[in-house]
Design a protein around this motif. Structure first.
Motif, short mmCIF file in Angstrom:
data_model
loop_
_atom_site.label_atom_id
_atom_site.label_comp_id
_atom_site.label_asym_id
_atom_site.label_seq_id
_atom_site.Cartn_x
_atom_site.Cartn_y
_atom_site.Cartn_z
N THR A 1 -24.97 7.15 -27.46
CA THR A 1 -25.39 8.09 -28.49
C THR A 1 -25.56 7.44 -29.86
O THR A 1 -26.34 7.89 -30.67
CB THR A 1 -24.39 9.25 -28.63
N ASP A 2 -24.81 6.37 -30.10
CA ASP A 2 -24.86 5.70 -31.42
C ASP A 2 -25.22 4.23 -31.25
O ASP A 2 -24.50 3.36 -31.72
CB ASP A 2 -23.50 5.81 -32.12
N GLU A 3 -26.30 3.95 -30.57
CA GLU A 3 -26.66 2.57 -30.31
C GLU A 3 -26.69 1.74 -31.58
O GLU A 3 -27.15 2.16 -32.62
CB GLU A 3 -28.04 2.49 -29.64
N GLY A 4 -26.14 0.54 -31.45
CA GLY A 4 -26.14 -0.39 -32.57
C GLY A 4 -24.87 -0.32 -33.40
O GLY A 4 -24.47 -1.30 -33.98
N GLU A 5 -24.20 0.82 -33.45
CA GLU A 5 -23.02 0.95 -34.28
C GLU A 5 -21.85 0.13 -33.74
O GLU A 5 -21.00 -0.27 -34.50
CB GLU A 5 -22.62 2.43 -34.40
N LEU A 6 -21.81 -0.12 -32.43
CA LEU A 6 -20.71 -0.88 -31.86
C LEU A 6 -20.84 -2.37 -32.13
O LEU A 6 -19.91 -3.11 -31.95
CB LEU A 6 -20.62 -0.64 -30.35
N ASP A 7 -22.00 -2.83 -32.56
CA ASP A 7 -22.22 -4.25 -32.79
C ASP A 7 -21.73 -4.70 -34.15
O ASP A 7 -21.65 -5.89 -34.41
CB ASP A 7 -23.72 -4.58 -32.68
N ASP A 8 -21.42 -3.79 -35.04
CA ASP A 8 -21.01 -4.16 -36.41
C ASP A 8 -19.66 -4.79 -36.44
O ASP A 8 -18.79 -4.55 -35.72
CB ASP A 8 -21.04 -2.94 -37.32
N LEU B 1 -1.98 1.00 -18.08
CA LEU B 1 -3.02 0.11 -18.61
C LEU B 1 -4.38 0.46 -17.99
O LEU B 1 -5.38 0.54 -18.69
CB LEU B 1 -2.64 -1.34 -18.33
N HIS B 2 -4.40 0.70 -16.69
CA HIS B 2 -5.64 1.07 -16.01
C HIS B 2 -6.22 2.36 -16.60
O HIS B 2 -7.43 2.44 -16.86
CB HIS B 2 -5.41 1.26 -14.51
N VAL B 3 -5.37 3.36 -16.82
CA VAL B 3 -5.83 4.62 -17.39
C VAL B 3 -6.39 4.39 -18.79
O VAL B 3 -7.49 4.86 -19.12
CB VAL B 3 -4.68 5.67 -17.42
N LEU B 4 -5.67 3.64 -19.61
CA LEU B 4 -6.12 3.37 -20.97
C LEU B 4 -7.44 2.59 -20.98
O LEU B 4 -8.36 2.91 -21.75
CB LEU B 4 -5.04 2.59 -21.74
N ILE B 5 -7.55 1.61 -20.11
CA ILE B 5 -8.79 0.81 -20.03
C ILE B 5 -9.95 1.70 -19.59
O ILE B 5 -11.03 1.68 -20.20
CB ILE B 5 -8.61 -0.38 -19.07
N ASP B 6 -9.75 2.47 -18.51
CA ASP B 6 -10.83 3.33 -18.01
C ASP B 6 -11.28 4.35 -19.06
O ASP B 6 -12.48 4.56 -19.26
CB ASP B 6 -10.40 4.06 -16.73
N GLU B 7 -10.32 4.96 -19.73
CA GLU B 7 -10.66 5.93 -20.78
C GLU B 7 -11.40 5.26 -21.93
O GLU B 7 -12.38 5.80 -22.45
CB GLU B 7 -9.40 6.62 -21.31
N SER B 8 -10.95 4.08 -22.31
CA SER B 8 -11.58 3.35 -23.42
C SER B 8 -13.00 2.94 -23.07
O SER B 8 -13.91 3.06 -23.91
CB SER B 8 -10.74 2.12 -23.78
N ILE B 9 -13.20 2.48 -21.86
CA ILE B 9 -14.56 2.11 -21.42
C ILE B 9 -15.47 3.33 -21.48
O ILE B 9 -16.60 3.26 -21.98
CB ILE B 9 -14.53 1.50 -20.01
N ALA B 10 -14.99 4.45 -20.98
CA ALA B 10 -15.81 5.68 -20.97
C ALA B 10 -16.17 6.09 -22.39
O ALA B 10 -17.33 6.44 -22.67
CB ALA B 10 -15.06 6.81 -20.26
N VAL B 11 -15.22 6.04 -23.31
CA VAL B 11 -15.48 6.42 -24.70
C VAL B 11 -16.49 5.47 -25.33
O VAL B 11 -17.45 5.90 -25.98
CB VAL B 11 -14.18 6.44 -25.53
N LEU B 12 -16.29 4.17 -25.12
CA LEU B 12 -17.21 3.19 -25.72
C LEU B 12 -18.60 3.27 -25.11
O LEU B 12 -19.60 3.12 -25.82
CB LEU B 12 -16.64 1.78 -25.59
N GLN B 13 -18.68 3.52 -23.82
CA GLN B 13 -20.00 3.67 -23.19
C GLN B 13 -20.71 4.90 -23.72
O GLN B 13 -21.90 4.86 -24.00
CB GLN B 13 -19.87 3.75 -21.66
N THR B 14 -20.00 5.99 -23.86
CA THR B 14 -20.58 7.21 -24.41
C THR B 14 -21.04 6.98 -25.84
O THR B 14 -22.14 7.37 -26.22
CB THR B 14 -19.58 8.37 -24.36
N ALA B 15 -20.21 6.33 -26.65
CA ALA B 15 -20.58 6.03 -28.03
C ALA B 15 -21.79 5.11 -28.08
O ALA B 15 -22.66 5.26 -28.93
CB ALA B 15 -19.40 5.39 -28.77
N GLY B 16 -21.86 4.18 -27.15
CA GLY B 16 -22.99 3.25 -27.09
C GLY B 16 -24.28 3.94 -26.72
O GLY B 16 -25.36 3.57 -27.17
#
Length: 154
Positions: A147-154, A130-145
């Motif tokens: 480079t693609d600001e605003g897209e995560l708010d939809d 769970l820790h690995v999955l959470i850490d990886e997911s946070i990193a992906v979402l932060q990176t997406a945020g």
């Protein structure tokens, strides 16, 4: 046929449901110290960051300035934190008092008990995964945020 499985249900709902259950476990245990888990987190951040400007503390905790101010007031009133002057008249620093260190230490023992209970209930392997999955997911979402600001708010 090679059908690709798609997630069923709402990921947000599932994560919130998990967080409520995990949160209840930690909240009940840490409350034995007289602190809320958010207060324990605040004391821990100040301990690790040392004397810290409120703006830096808010950023490290991922909260806005008004939320931090609201959370600091009872902690300062209890004598666990002090707000001192910074290098100039406009700056302030938040610092842990000796009583704050004792209170955090007490709460940390209860936090560890909660962590051990969770490890026992879910199994250490599942918690590690769970820790690995959470850490990886946070990193992906932060990176997406970034480079693609605003897209995560939809």
């Amino acid at each position: 046929m090679n059908a690709i499985a798609k997630p069923q249900g709402c990921t947000n709902f599932k994560l919130r449901h998990l967080m409520r259950q995990v949160g209840r476990l930690y909240d009940a245990e840490v409350a034995r110290s007289g602190l809320k888990t958010t207060q324990y987190s605040l004391l821990s951040h100040v301990l690790h960051l040392g004397p810290v400007r409120p703006v830096d503390l808010a950023q490290a905790m991922g909260v806005d300035a008004s939320t931090l101010t609201r959370n600091l007031k009872p902690m300062i009133a209890a004598g666990w934190l002090v707000q001192g002057e910074g290098p100039d008249a406009r700056s302030r620093f938040i610092e842990l008092t000796d009583e704050g260190r004792k209170k955090r230490s007490e709460a940390q023992r209860h936090w560890r008990t909660a962590q051990e209970k969770l490890n026992e209930l879910l199994g250490v392997e599942r918690v590690l995964a769970l820790h690995v999955l959470i850490d990886e997911s946070i990193a992906v979402l932060q990176t997406a945020g970034e480079t693609d600001e605003g897209e995560l708010d939809d």
